[in-house]
Design an enzyme around this catalytic site. Sequence first.
Site, PDB file in Angstrom:
ATOM      1  CG  PHE A 158      32.447  37.276  36.315  1.00  0.00           C
ATOM      2  CD1 PHE A 158      32.920  38.436  35.714  1.00  0.00           C
ATOM      3  CD2 PHE A 158      31.671  37.415  37.463  1.00  0.00           C
ATOM      4  CE1 PHE A 158      32.634  39.695  36.243  1.00  0.00           C
ATOM      5  CE2 PHE A 158      31.383  38.648  37.992  1.00  0.00           C
ATOM      6  CZ  PHE A 158      31.864  39.795  37.386  1.00  0.00           C
ATOM      7  CE  LYS A 182      31.808  25.690  37.824  1.00  0.00           C
ATOM      8  NZ  LYS A 182      31.330  26.943  37.193  1.00  0.00           N
ATOM      9  CD  GLU A 185      28.164  29.454  35.600  1.00  0.00           C
ATOM     10  OE1 GLU A 185      29.314  29.476  36.095  1.00  0.00           O
ATOM     11  OE2 GLU A 185      27.134  29.315  36.284  1.00  0.00           O
ATOM     12  NE  ARG A 186      27.813  35.069  35.707  1.00  0.00           N
ATOM     13  CZ  ARG A 186      27.823  35.742  36.836  1.00  0.00           C
ATOM     14  NH1 ARG A 186      28.552  36.825  36.956  1.00  0.00           N
ATOM     15  NH2 ARG A 186      27.099  35.348  37.850  1.00  0.00           N
ATOM     16  CB  SER A 235      29.421  35.551  45.561  1.00  0.00           C
ATOM     17  OG  SER A 235      28.809  34.302  45.365  1.00  0.00           O
ATOM     18  CB  CYS A 290      37.633  40.084  45.476  1.00  0.00           C
ATOM     19  SG  CYS A 290      39.391  39.752  45.329  1.00  0.00           S
ATOM     20  CD  GLU A 392      31.908  41.620  46.382  1.00  0.00           C
ATOM     21  OE1 GLU A 392      31.197  40.604  46.286  1.00  0.00           O
ATOM     22  OE2 GLU A 392      33.142  41.599  46.217  1.00  0.00           O
TER      23      GLU A 392
HETATM   24  P1  NAD Z   1      29.868  33.354  41.969  1.00  0.00           P
HETATM   25  O1  NAD Z   1      29.896  32.987  43.397  1.00  0.00           O
HETATM   26  O2  NAD Z   1      28.568  33.654  41.340  1.00  0.00           O
HETATM   27  O3  NAD Z   1      30.515  32.163  41.083  1.00  0.00           O
HETATM   28  C1  NAD Z   1      31.759  31.610  41.392  1.00  0.00           C
HETATM   29  C2  NAD Z   1      31.763  30.140  40.986  1.00  0.00           C
HETATM   30  O4  NAD Z   1      30.780  29.447  41.748  1.00  0.00           O
HETATM   31  C3  NAD Z   1      31.435  29.918  39.526  1.00  0.00           C
HETATM   32  O5  NAD Z   1      32.282  28.925  39.012  1.00  0.00           O
HETATM   33  C4  NAD Z   1      29.979  29.466  39.552  1.00  0.00           C
HETATM   34  O6  NAD Z   1      29.660  28.570  38.520  1.00  0.00           O
HETATM   35  C5  NAD Z   1      29.854  28.786  40.895  1.00  0.00           C
HETATM   36  N1  NAD Z   1      28.528  28.940  41.496  1.00  0.00           N
HETATM   37  C6  NAD Z   1      27.691  30.004  41.384  1.00  0.00           C
HETATM   38  N2  NAD Z   1      26.563  29.803  42.100  1.00  0.00           N
HETATM   39  C7  NAD Z   1      26.705  28.595  42.693  1.00  0.00           C
HETATM   40  C8  NAD Z   1      25.879  27.840  43.576  1.00  0.00           C
HETATM   41  N3  NAD Z   1      24.694  28.291  43.978  1.00  0.00           N
HETATM   42  N4  NAD Z   1      26.322  26.642  43.993  1.00  0.00           N
HETATM   43  C9  NAD Z   1      27.519  26.163  43.596  1.00  0.00           C
HETATM   44  N5  NAD Z   1      28.342  26.838  42.758  1.00  0.00           N
HETATM   45  C10 NAD Z   1      27.944  28.039  42.309  1.00  0.00           C
HETATM   46  O7  NAD Z   1      30.895  34.568  41.782  1.00  0.00           O
HETATM   47  P2  NAD Z   1      31.156  35.454  40.485  1.00  0.00           P
HETATM   48  O8  NAD Z   1      29.998  36.371  40.277  1.00  0.00           O
HETATM   49  O9  NAD Z   1      31.590  34.610  39.347  1.00  0.00           O
HETATM   50  O10 NAD Z   1      32.441  36.293  40.942  1.00  0.00           O
HETATM   51  C11 NAD Z   1      32.359  37.482  41.653  1.00  0.00           C
HETATM   52  C12 NAD Z   1      32.523  37.249  43.139  1.00  0.00           C
HETATM   53  O11 NAD Z   1      33.770  36.602  43.401  1.00  0.00           O
HETATM   54  C13 NAD Z   1      32.587  38.562  43.923  1.00  0.00           C
HETATM   55  O12 NAD Z   1      31.871  38.401  45.117  1.00  0.00           O
HETATM   56  C14 NAD Z   1      34.068  38.748  44.191  1.00  0.00           C
HETATM   57  O13 NAD Z   1      34.362  39.536  45.300  1.00  0.00           O
HETATM   58  C15 NAD Z   1      34.487  37.330  44.399  1.00  0.00           C
HETATM   59  N6  NAD Z   1      35.930  37.183  44.215  1.00  0.00           N
HETATM   60  C16 NAD Z   1      36.688  36.967  45.328  1.00  0.00           C
HETATM   61  C17 NAD Z   1      38.061  36.874  45.207  1.00  0.00           C
HETATM   62  C18 NAD Z   1      38.902  36.646  46.414  1.00  0.00           C
HETATM   63  O14 NAD Z   1      40.060  36.330  46.250  1.00  0.00           O
HETATM   64  N7  NAD Z   1      38.399  36.770  47.621  1.00  0.00           N
HETATM   65  C19 NAD Z   1      38.664  36.999  43.950  1.00  0.00           C
HETATM   66  C20 NAD Z   1      37.848  37.196  42.832  1.00  0.00           C
HETATM   67  C21 NAD Z   1      36.473  37.292  42.982  1.00  0.00           C
END
Ligand code: NAD
Length: 509
Positions: A158, A182, A185-186, A235, A290, A392
Amino acid sequence: MTSIKNENKVTNLKHFIGGEMVDGTSERFGDVFNPSTGEVIAHVPLATKEEVDETVAQAQVAFPAWGKTSVGRRVEIIHRFRSLLLEEMDQLAEMIGRECGKTLSDAKGEITRGIESVDFAINAPQMLKGEHSVNVGGNINAYSMKQPLGVVAAISPFNFPVMVPLAMTSMAVACGNAVVLKPSERVPNSALFISELWKKAGLPAGVWSVVNGDKEAVDALLTNPTVTAISFVGSTKVAEYISHEGTRNNKRVAAFGGGKNNMIIMPDADIDHAVTAFLGAAFGAASQRCMAISAAIPVGEKTAEQFTAKLKSRVEELKVGSYDDEQADFGPVITQQSKDTVLKYIEESLEEGAQLFVDGRNPAICETEKGFYVGPTVLDHVTTDMKIFKDEVFGPARIVVRVNSLDEAIALTNDHELGNGVTIFTNSGAAARKFTEEIEVGMVGVNVPIPIPVGYHNFGGWKRSKFGEGHMFGPDTVRFFTKTKTVSERWPEPSSVEEKTDFAFPSNK
Ligand code: NAD
C-alpha cells in the site's frame, strides 16, 4: 481520464483485464479508506481464482505478439506512457494522497521516483543487447540473446501505490513480457489509473492487467502454471511465503520485505545536519516507508546528549495533518488497525523501560478529525531486547538507541534480522570506509538520509528484507525479466562439410 476530486460518493471499483475495465464477479469486496478522514471512499472487488486465471489467460494471448514487437516500438509506447504520467502528475498525486494518506508533495516525490524506473525501461534496447563472439572454433560464431519470460506477475504494497508498481513492471513490459499486477487492496485506484495511461499510450490489450484482490488472488497467481515469474513487495512474513510458494511452483521469485533502518551518528558528525536528515527520513510518509529511518544510534554519551537536545524541539514542531494540508509534514497512517498497532508498540516499550522523549499519541488533530493520525513520537534509551527495536514499526514512533562505539553500532545492525537500509553520519573517511565494508545491509548511505538507489542502480535489501534472486530497478531487473539463450552457428561452404562423424566431446582442437 477518471476524475476523483469531486467524488464524495463511495464508488465500486473494477479490474483492468484484456484492455478494459471490468466488473468483479466474486461478490466479495474490500473497503478502501481515505485515511485522512477515516471514511470509506470505495469498494474494491476481491478476485476469485477463476477471475485471476482468466486475467492470466488473456495476458497469455497478448504475450506472443508483444514479445515479438521490436524493442524500439515497445519503447515508443513507454515514452508516451512517461509523458502521460507527467501530464497527469497532479491528479495522480491527489489519488495517492486520498487513498494512501501521504501529503501531496510526498506523493509527487513518489511519482517522480517511479518515473525514474520508466526512464530506465526506455534503455531496454541498450540493456537487451546480447553478447557475440566470432569464430569460437571451426568458424562457429556464438551469440546470446535475452528473451522475455512470458506472463509475469507483480504484487505490490500500500505504501507506494505508484512508485513500486512502476519499479516492478516498467522493465518487464519493455523486455516484452505481459504483466499482471495485483495491487494492494488498500490503494487500488492508483493502479487502475495507471492502467488507463498505458491504454492511452497505445499498449496492446492484455499486455498490462490489474486484478484486484487479497490472499485468494495472490494464491491463484502463485499456482497458475502460466505465470513464469513473481515480483513481490510487502511485509517480510508475506515475502517469505511468496518466495517459498512461488519457487515450490517453479517460478522465478524476487520478494522484497520489510526494513528496520538505523542512522548512526558519529561524534565527529555535523549534528544539525544529522538532526535535519533524521526528521525527514524518519517521519516522512508517517514513517510508512521500507527505507524509513527507524532508529537514531548516536555513538558516545556526548553525541547522544547533543543529538537529542537538538532533536526534541524540532520533532515537537512537526505537524501531522490531512494529505492535502500544505502545512502538514506527514499524514495519517493507513488504517485504524495500523494506528492501534503503533500505539501498542509505544505502550509496550514504556513497560519495557524506554523513556518517552516526545509523545505524539494524542495529536491535536484527533480532537476534530476521525482520520488515522499518530503524532511524531520518539522513545529514548531503547535497548536491543525491546520489541520496538526488533520489529518493523510502520508508523511515526521512532527510537534512540545509545551505543559506545562504532563497532557496537555495526554489531547491533548486523545482528538484526532485517537488512534493507542503513546510513552513517560522519566526517571521518576511515569510519565511513569501515562502516560500508562491515555492515550487513543491502543499501548503505554515508551522510545521506535515505540511501534509496536511483532507478538505474539495483535496489534490494539483505537478510530477511529480500528473498530470492534479483533486484528492483537497475540492471538486475533486465536479468530477472528475461531468459538467456545462447546460439552457436556455422554456415559452412558445401565443400568443407565434414564427412566423418566425431564422437569425442566437441572442443576447440
Ligand atoms: P503486506 O505484506 O500486508 O501486503 C503486500 C501485498 O501482499 C498486498 O498486495 C496484499 O494484498 C498481499 N498480501 C497480504 N497478506 C497476504 C497473505 N497472507 N498472503 C498472500 N498475499 C498477501 O504489506 P503492506 O502492509 O501492504 O506494505 C507494507 C510492507 O511492505 C512493509 O513491511 C514495508 O516495509 C514493505 N515494503 C517493502 C519494500 C521494499 O522494497 N523492501 C517497499 C515498500 C514496502
